[in-house]
Design a protein around this motif. Structure first.
Motif, short mmCIF file in Angstrom:
data_model
loop_
_atom_site.label_atom_id
_atom_site.label_comp_id
_atom_site.label_asym_id
_atom_site.label_seq_id
_atom_site.Cartn_x
_atom_site.Cartn_y
_atom_site.Cartn_z
N UNK A 188 26.42 -0.50 41.62
CA UNK A 188 27.56 -1.02 42.36
C UNK A 188 27.11 -1.87 43.55
N UNK A 189 27.84 -2.96 43.76
CA UNK A 189 27.55 -3.87 44.86
C UNK A 189 28.50 -3.62 46.02
N UNK A 190 27.99 -3.79 47.24
CA UNK A 190 28.83 -3.73 48.44
C UNK A 190 29.10 -5.16 48.88
N UNK A 191 30.32 -5.66 48.71
CA UNK A 191 30.59 -7.05 49.09
C UNK A 191 30.68 -7.21 50.60
N UNK A 192 30.04 -8.23 51.14
CA UNK A 192 30.07 -8.49 52.58
C UNK A 192 31.50 -8.66 53.05
N UNK A 193 31.89 -7.84 54.04
CA UNK A 193 33.24 -7.85 54.61
C UNK A 193 34.31 -7.72 53.53
N UNK B 239 39.81 -2.27 45.06
CA UNK B 239 39.48 -0.88 44.72
C UNK B 239 38.29 -0.81 43.77
N UNK B 240 38.28 -1.69 42.77
CA UNK B 240 37.17 -1.71 41.81
C UNK B 240 35.92 -2.31 42.44
N UNK B 241 34.79 -2.01 41.84
CA UNK B 241 33.51 -2.51 42.32
C UNK B 241 32.93 -3.55 41.37
N UNK B 242 32.40 -4.61 41.95
CA UNK B 242 31.55 -5.50 41.18
C UNK B 242 30.18 -4.84 41.07
N UNK C 295 22.69 -12.08 38.12
CA UNK C 295 23.94 -12.02 37.37
C UNK C 295 24.72 -10.79 37.82
N UNK C 296 26.00 -10.97 38.10
CA UNK C 296 26.86 -9.86 38.48
C UNK C 296 28.02 -9.76 37.51
N UNK D 5 32.45 -16.29 41.14
CA UNK D 5 33.73 -15.60 41.16
C UNK D 5 33.58 -14.30 41.94
N UNK D 6 34.66 -13.87 42.55
CA UNK D 6 34.62 -12.60 43.26
C UNK D 6 35.95 -11.88 43.09
N UNK D 7 35.90 -10.57 43.24
CA UNK D 7 37.08 -9.72 43.14
C UNK D 7 37.46 -9.25 44.53
#
Length: 365
Positions: A123-128, A113-116, A20-21, A136-138
């Motif tokens: 904090x997650x590092x989103x791929x690319x 700018x914000x982090x999921x 869950x994110x 869902x993604x930000x």
């Protein structure tokens, strides 16, 4: 803030996890996208294996199509309800490349700018900068490119990375034109897309090079006129035989190893072009006699994301797909669920698929 289900790589080499994110509401310049589909790309595997960095945990996935759900302050180019393909080149418009009229080289591309985060706040590092193995993604709003909403998401989402990289390597970077001879070394997803791009550009002869006869057969179906199994014969010699001993006008290395780049270098015609689109690892080094570089002339190029400009290229390629002139459906080897990503990595490793596509919403199938 809302909850979503996503696939993360928690540490180097560890199997991916479904967790869950937490996805923040979009801030200025940002958008939340409901993801419909996302392709499983080698880049995601590179993230998992630590080949790109060590900013774990990574939220994987980036070859995605979806629907904009909400936007933040100041966003005008997209609106809730828009069908978009996500991209990792949200150009800034301000860097030296953008100001010189070359936004496809933008040196300061935007991400959210914000982090999921995970539920515990990690904090997650989103791929690319995308992170689309999730409901869902930000993203930054500039990472959303509107395309024809009637297009099949599972197919057009692949323009978000590998297919665009290959097509662009041929058309944008290699400048393939009518009547050219083209050789493509490596016939995975990116290399096969380069073959499709060369065909779109009107190349007269397209030579596919690979170690796997299955991939070579697929390359022929998608536009290659000749094939070379480099396990059985010398690739440079074969390409020269097929081009009246001159070599190809454009040779595209879709593998990214010193050996394949050297093959590309010597398999091109005098004043020809080498395009490197396969991604090397940090430990790889190249040694070529400088006199050969001088004496053969021409261009030695690297292709970043197919040197694409998403706002220009994505809608055009989706239109070609809708007209039946761009066979994107052929790249979708299988549709899988979000819990099948680890198995898809294994199939990709063995060369069993061009692309496995995660379907997160049945509207994308």
């Amino acid at each position: 803030m809302q909850k979503a289900t996503g696939v993360i790589a928690r540490s180097k080499g560890a199997p991916v996890e479904l967790v869950t994110i937490l996805v923040p509401d979009p801030g200025p310049g940002e958008a939340v996208v409901r993801v419909l589909t996302c392709g499983v790309c080698h880049t995601d595997l590179h993230y998992r294996e630590g080949g790109i960095g060590d900013d774990y945990p990574y939220l994987l996935g980036h070859e995605a199509a979806g629907v904009v759900e909400s936007v933040g302050e100041g966003v005008t180019d997209v609106a809730p309800g828009d069908f978009v393909v996500l991209n990792w080149r949200a150009v800034c418009g301000e860097c030296r490349a953008c100001k010189r009229g070359r936004p496809w080289y933008c040196f300061n591309t935007h991400n959210a700018t914000q982090k999921m985060t995970l539920e515990d706040g990690t904090e997650l590092s989103p791929a690319l900068g995308i992170g689309a193995f999730a409901d869902r993604t930000l993203v930054h709003a500039g990472q959303c490119t509107k395309v024809d909403p009637d297009a099949r998401a599972a197919a057009v989402g692949l323009l978000g990375c590998g297919v665009m990289a290959g097509i662009g390597a041929a058309i944008n970077t290699g400048n393939v034109s009518r009547g050219d001879t083209v050789a493509v070394i490596g016939c995975g997803g990116v290399g096969t897309a380069a073959i499709v791009g060369a065909r779109l550009a009107g190349a007269a002869k397209i030579i596919a090079v690979d170690l796997d006869d299955r991939k070579l057969a697929q390359a022929v179906e998608l536009g290659a006129t000749h094939t070379v199994n480099s396990r059985e014969r010398d690739a440079v010699e074969a390409i020269r035989e097929l081009t009246d001993s001159f070599g190809a006008d454009v040779v595209i290395d879709a593998v990214g190893r010193p050996e394949t780049w050297t093959q590309a270098f010597y398999a091109r015609d005098l004043a020809g072009t080498v395009v490197l689109v396969g991604v090397p690892t940090p430990d790889m080094e190249l040694s070529v006699p400088l006199l050969d570089v001088f004496g053969r002339g021409g261009s030695l190029k690297s292709s970043w994301y197919g040197d694409c400009l998403p706002s220009r290229d994505f809608p055009m390629l989706v239109d070609l797909y809708q007209q039946g002139r761009l066979p994107l459906d052929a790249f979708v080897s299988e549709e899988i669920g979000i819990d099948d990503v680890e198995a898809a990595f294994e199939k990709m490793h063995h060369g069993d698929v061009l692309r496995s596509v995660v379907v997160l919403d049945e509207a994308g199938a």
